[in-house]
Design an enzyme around this catalytic site. Sequence first.
Site, PDB file in Angstrom:
ATOM      1  N   ARG A 101     -17.658  12.394   2.565  1.00 37.32           N
ATOM      2  CA  ARG A 101     -18.979  12.388   3.496  1.00 37.32           C
ATOM      3  C   ARG A 101     -18.958  10.835   4.183  1.00 37.32           C
ATOM      4  O   ARG A 101     -20.391  10.484   4.577  1.00 37.32           O
ATOM      5  CB  ARG A 101     -20.126  12.356   2.248  1.00 37.32           C
ATOM      6  CG  ARG A 101     -20.893  13.618   2.255  1.00 37.32           C
ATOM      7  CD  ARG A 101     -21.727  13.352   1.038  1.00 37.32           C
ATOM      8  NE  ARG A 101     -22.669  14.233   1.024  1.00 37.32           N
ATOM      9  CZ  ARG A 101     -22.968  15.830   0.531  1.00 37.32           C
ATOM     10  NH1 ARG A 101     -21.859  16.128  -0.166  1.00 37.32           N
ATOM     11  NH2 ARG A 101     -24.016  16.275   0.450  1.00 37.32           N
ATOM     12  N   ARG A 138     -32.082  13.615   3.020  1.00 39.94           N
ATOM     13  CA  ARG A 138     -30.632  14.231   2.887  1.00 39.94           C
ATOM     14  C   ARG A 138     -30.026  14.493   4.375  1.00 39.94           C
ATOM     15  O   ARG A 138     -28.823  13.923   4.579  1.00 39.94           O
ATOM     16  CB  ARG A 138     -30.493  15.233   2.155  1.00 39.94           C
ATOM     17  CG  ARG A 138     -30.618  15.208   0.916  1.00 39.94           C
ATOM     18  CD  ARG A 138     -30.868  16.330  -0.132  1.00 39.94           C
ATOM     19  NE  ARG A 138     -29.922  17.357  -0.003  1.00 39.94           N
ATOM     20  CZ  ARG A 138     -30.185  18.755  -0.096  1.00 39.94           C
ATOM     21  NH1 ARG A 138     -31.658  19.109  -0.085  1.00 39.94           N
ATOM     22  NH2 ARG A 138     -29.262  19.421   0.102  1.00 39.94           N
ATOM     23  N   ARG A 186     -33.765  23.115  -6.915  1.00 36.58           N
ATOM     24  CA  ARG A 186     -33.142  21.711  -7.117  1.00 36.58           C
ATOM     25  C   ARG A 186     -33.978  20.692  -6.628  1.00 36.58           C
ATOM     26  O   ARG A 186     -34.864  20.704  -5.640  1.00 36.58           O
ATOM     27  CB  ARG A 186     -31.902  21.614  -6.118  1.00 36.58           C
ATOM     28  CG  ARG A 186     -30.679  22.097  -6.537  1.00 36.58           C
ATOM     29  CD  ARG A 186     -29.506  22.259  -5.814  1.00 36.58           C
ATOM     30  NE  ARG A 186     -29.257  20.886  -4.733  1.00 36.58           N
ATOM     31  CZ  ARG A 186     -28.263  20.940  -4.097  1.00 36.58           C
ATOM     32  NH1 ARG A 186     -27.192  21.629  -3.837  1.00 36.58           N
ATOM     33  NH2 ARG A 186     -28.176  19.704  -3.082  1.00 36.58           N
ATOM     34  N   LYS A 210     -22.092  25.286   2.885  1.00 39.01           N
ATOM     35  CA  LYS A 210     -20.914  25.023   2.386  1.00 39.01           C
ATOM     36  C   LYS A 210     -20.426  25.456   1.271  1.00 39.01           C
ATOM     37  O   LYS A 210     -19.365  26.286   0.880  1.00 39.01           O
ATOM     38  CB  LYS A 210     -20.758  23.500   2.430  1.00 39.01           C
ATOM     39  CG  LYS A 210     -20.916  22.812   3.490  1.00 39.01           C
ATOM     40  CD  LYS A 210     -20.989  21.302   3.461  1.00 39.01           C
ATOM     41  CE  LYS A 210     -21.894  20.740   2.696  1.00 39.01           C
ATOM     42  NZ  LYS A 210     -23.240  20.701   3.074  1.00 39.01           N
ATOM     43  N   ARG A 220     -34.007  27.888  -1.078  1.00 35.07           N
ATOM     44  CA  ARG A 220     -32.680  28.155  -2.053  1.00 35.07           C
ATOM     45  C   ARG A 220     -33.249  28.030  -3.311  1.00 35.07           C
ATOM     46  O   ARG A 220     -34.137  27.283  -3.887  1.00 35.07           O
ATOM     47  CB  ARG A 220     -31.626  26.786  -1.796  1.00 35.07           C
ATOM     48  CG  ARG A 220     -30.606  26.855  -2.903  1.00 35.07           C
ATOM     49  CD  ARG A 220     -29.354  26.071  -2.645  1.00 35.07           C
ATOM     50  NE  ARG A 220     -30.049  24.509  -2.268  1.00 35.07           N
ATOM     51  CZ  ARG A 220     -29.014  23.842  -1.578  1.00 35.07           C
ATOM     52  NH1 ARG A 220     -27.818  23.962  -1.319  1.00 35.07           N
ATOM     53  NH2 ARG A 220     -29.493  22.519  -1.283  1.00 35.07           N
TER      54      ARG A 220
HETATM   55  P1  AP5 Z   1     -25.332  26.633   0.297  1.00 38.01           P
HETATM   56  O1  AP5 Z   1     -24.277  27.370   0.552  1.00 38.01           O
HETATM   57  O2  AP5 Z   1     -26.050  25.862  -0.888  1.00 38.01           O
HETATM   58  O3  AP5 Z   1     -25.289  25.214   1.319  1.00 38.01           O
HETATM   59  P2  AP5 Z   1     -24.853  23.892   1.226  1.00 38.01           P
HETATM   60  O4  AP5 Z   1     -24.356  23.395   2.589  1.00 38.01           O
HETATM   61  O5  AP5 Z   1     -23.642  24.021   0.042  1.00 38.01           O
HETATM   62  O6  AP5 Z   1     -25.893  22.888   0.670  1.00 38.01           O
HETATM   63  P3  AP5 Z   1     -26.020  21.708  -0.205  1.00 38.01           P
HETATM   64  O7  AP5 Z   1     -27.385  21.327  -0.448  1.00 38.01           O
HETATM   65  O8  AP5 Z   1     -25.269  21.818  -1.685  1.00 38.01           O
HETATM   66  O9  AP5 Z   1     -25.232  20.491   0.354  1.00 38.01           O
HETATM   67  P4  AP5 Z   1     -25.413  19.081   0.416  1.00 38.01           P
HETATM   68  O10 AP5 Z   1     -24.426  18.610   1.214  1.00 38.01           O
HETATM   69  O11 AP5 Z   1     -26.778  18.673   0.690  1.00 38.01           O
HETATM   70  O12 AP5 Z   1     -25.502  18.816  -1.326  1.00 38.01           O
HETATM   71  P5  AP5 Z   1     -24.267  18.570  -2.504  1.00 38.01           P
HETATM   72  O13 AP5 Z   1     -24.473  19.496  -3.477  1.00 38.01           O
HETATM   73  O14 AP5 Z   1     -22.820  18.666  -1.542  1.00 38.01           O
HETATM   74  O15 AP5 Z   1     -26.835  27.156   1.134  1.00 38.01           O
HETATM   75  C1  AP5 Z   1     -28.079  26.721   1.212  1.00 38.01           C
HETATM   76  C2  AP5 Z   1     -28.942  27.857   1.451  1.00 38.01           C
HETATM   77  O16 AP5 Z   1     -28.814  28.770   2.290  1.00 38.01           O
HETATM   78  C3  AP5 Z   1     -28.688  28.892   0.030  1.00 38.01           C
HETATM   79  O17 AP5 Z   1     -30.012  29.337  -0.379  1.00 38.01           O
HETATM   80  C4  AP5 Z   1     -28.100  30.072   0.562  1.00 38.01           C
HETATM   81  O18 AP5 Z   1     -28.267  31.164   0.108  1.00 38.01           O
HETATM   82  C5  AP5 Z   1     -28.510  30.073   2.247  1.00 38.01           C
HETATM   83  N1  AP5 Z   1     -27.549  30.526   3.202  1.00 38.01           N
HETATM   84  C6  AP5 Z   1     -26.223  30.064   3.048  1.00 38.01           C
HETATM   85  N2  AP5 Z   1     -25.591  30.550   4.240  1.00 38.01           N
HETATM   86  C7  AP5 Z   1     -26.566  31.291   4.975  1.00 38.01           C
HETATM   87  C8  AP5 Z   1     -26.569  31.850   6.463  1.00 38.01           C
HETATM   88  N3  AP5 Z   1     -25.281  32.003   6.834  1.00 38.01           N
HETATM   89  N4  AP5 Z   1     -27.890  32.388   6.612  1.00 38.01           N
HETATM   90  C9  AP5 Z   1     -29.018  32.361   5.836  1.00 38.01           C
HETATM   91  N5  AP5 Z   1     -28.902  31.715   4.644  1.00 38.01           N
HETATM   92  C10 AP5 Z   1     -27.884  31.250   4.216  1.00 38.01           C
HETATM   93  O19 AP5 Z   1     -24.521  16.942  -2.723  1.00 38.01           O
HETATM   94  C11 AP5 Z   1     -25.947  16.677  -3.333  1.00 38.01           C
HETATM   95  C12 AP5 Z   1     -26.052  15.437  -3.399  1.00 38.01           C
HETATM   96  O20 AP5 Z   1     -25.022  14.850  -4.350  1.00 38.01           O
HETATM   97  C13 AP5 Z   1     -25.957  14.531  -2.378  1.00 38.01           C
HETATM   98  O21 AP5 Z   1     -27.363  14.329  -1.665  1.00 38.01           O
HETATM   99  C14 AP5 Z   1     -25.624  13.359  -2.650  1.00 38.01           C
HETATM  100  O22 AP5 Z   1     -26.371  12.414  -3.390  1.00 38.01           O
HETATM  101  C15 AP5 Z   1     -24.589  13.483  -3.844  1.00 38.01           C
HETATM  102  N6  AP5 Z   1     -23.105  13.487  -3.149  1.00 38.01           N
HETATM  103  C16 AP5 Z   1     -22.466  14.860  -3.116  1.00 38.01           C
HETATM  104  N7  AP5 Z   1     -21.363  14.740  -2.816  1.00 38.01           N
HETATM  105  C17 AP5 Z   1     -21.296  13.215  -2.351  1.00 38.01           C
HETATM  106  C18 AP5 Z   1     -20.433  12.395  -1.832  1.00 38.01           C
HETATM  107  N8  AP5 Z   1     -19.038  13.022  -1.456  1.00 38.01           N
HETATM  108  N9  AP5 Z   1     -20.626  10.942  -1.492  1.00 38.01           N
HETATM  109  C19 AP5 Z   1     -21.755  10.436  -1.830  1.00 38.01           C
HETATM  110  N10 AP5 Z   1     -22.733  11.572  -2.588  1.00 38.01           N
HETATM  111  C20 AP5 Z   1     -22.349  12.739  -2.753  1.00 38.01           C
END
Ligand code: AP5
Length: 213
Positions: A88, A171, A160, A13, A127
């Site tokens: 979410r 997660r 992270r 994402k 990552r």
């Molecule tokens: P990346 O692009 O970083 O993936 P992502 O989907 O953004 O992953 P996140 O871990 O950031 O999502 P998340 O939803 O768990 O965490 P968030 O930060 O929102 O890609 C991942 C890896 O894969 C990278 O190394 C990249 O290079 C690689 N990659 C990408 N595309 C690829 C491909 N096509 N092929 C190969 N490799 C690839 O949230 C973190 C925490 O915050 C949550 O756990 C929660 O506690 C809290 N939080 C955030 N938002 C909310 C909400 N709305 N409500 C409640 N809690 C929340």
Amino acid sequence: MILVLMGPPGAGKGTQAKKLVARYGIPQLSTGDMLRAARKSGSELGQKVAAIMDAGGLVPDDVVIALIEDRLGNPDAAAGAILDGFPRTVAQAEALDAMLARRGKRVDAVLAIDVPDDEVVRRNAGRRSCPVCGATYHVEFKPPRSPGVCDADGTALVQREDDKPDRIRARLEAYHRQTAPVLGYYEPKGIVRSIDGVGDIDAVFDRLVAAIG
Ligand code: AP5
């Protein structure tokens, strides 16, 4: 244009949101990035959410809804936004609809990036990110030019806390239990587009652009 990017943790994402920002000129609103910034600043909010995030759970709805409401009011979001990691839960989706309606807007498309669980684990475990500029890498799929060092500013890359194996599983569990049902909320509106998230980053981006139309 209001786009919602959905998908399991590590689906890409954040990676794709940055490319969509460059293509469409609207900002990325990532609740994960906002919460990590709050933690880094040592604010009261940051301290309140730290333990929940590290355990892989979801932060309370009212906290993230307030963050998005505030951010959507910024002038740079007047023409639209790419929501990354929000909503979410169904309660967050309902709150988003209400806040957009007050602004005479609505969600135009929900882009659901599909990635199987085993690939999710590989992506999160590999990552690495830059603690200064936020650039994201992957040790295997998107390595930096010099191992362990950010291409942009030479800073040592970090992993992270929630990318440790047991946290990734927590997660994923939260995603399947609380976030996947959000798609059921949007489906009757006819705005969900499923995107195959497996393949190289540019190929996935092309699929997203085609789905946005
Ligand atoms: P990346 O692009 O970083 O993936 P992502 O989907 O953004 O992953 P996140 O871990 O950031 O999502 P998340 O939803 O768990 O965490 P968030 O930060 O929102 O890609 C991942 C890896 O894969 C990278 O190394 C990249 O290079 C690689 N990659 C990408 N595309 C690829 C491909 N096509 N092929 C190969 N490799 C690839 O949230 C973190 C925490 O915050 C949550 O756990 C929660 O506690 C809290 N939080 C955030 N938002 C909310 C909400 N709305 N409500 C409640 N809690 C929340």
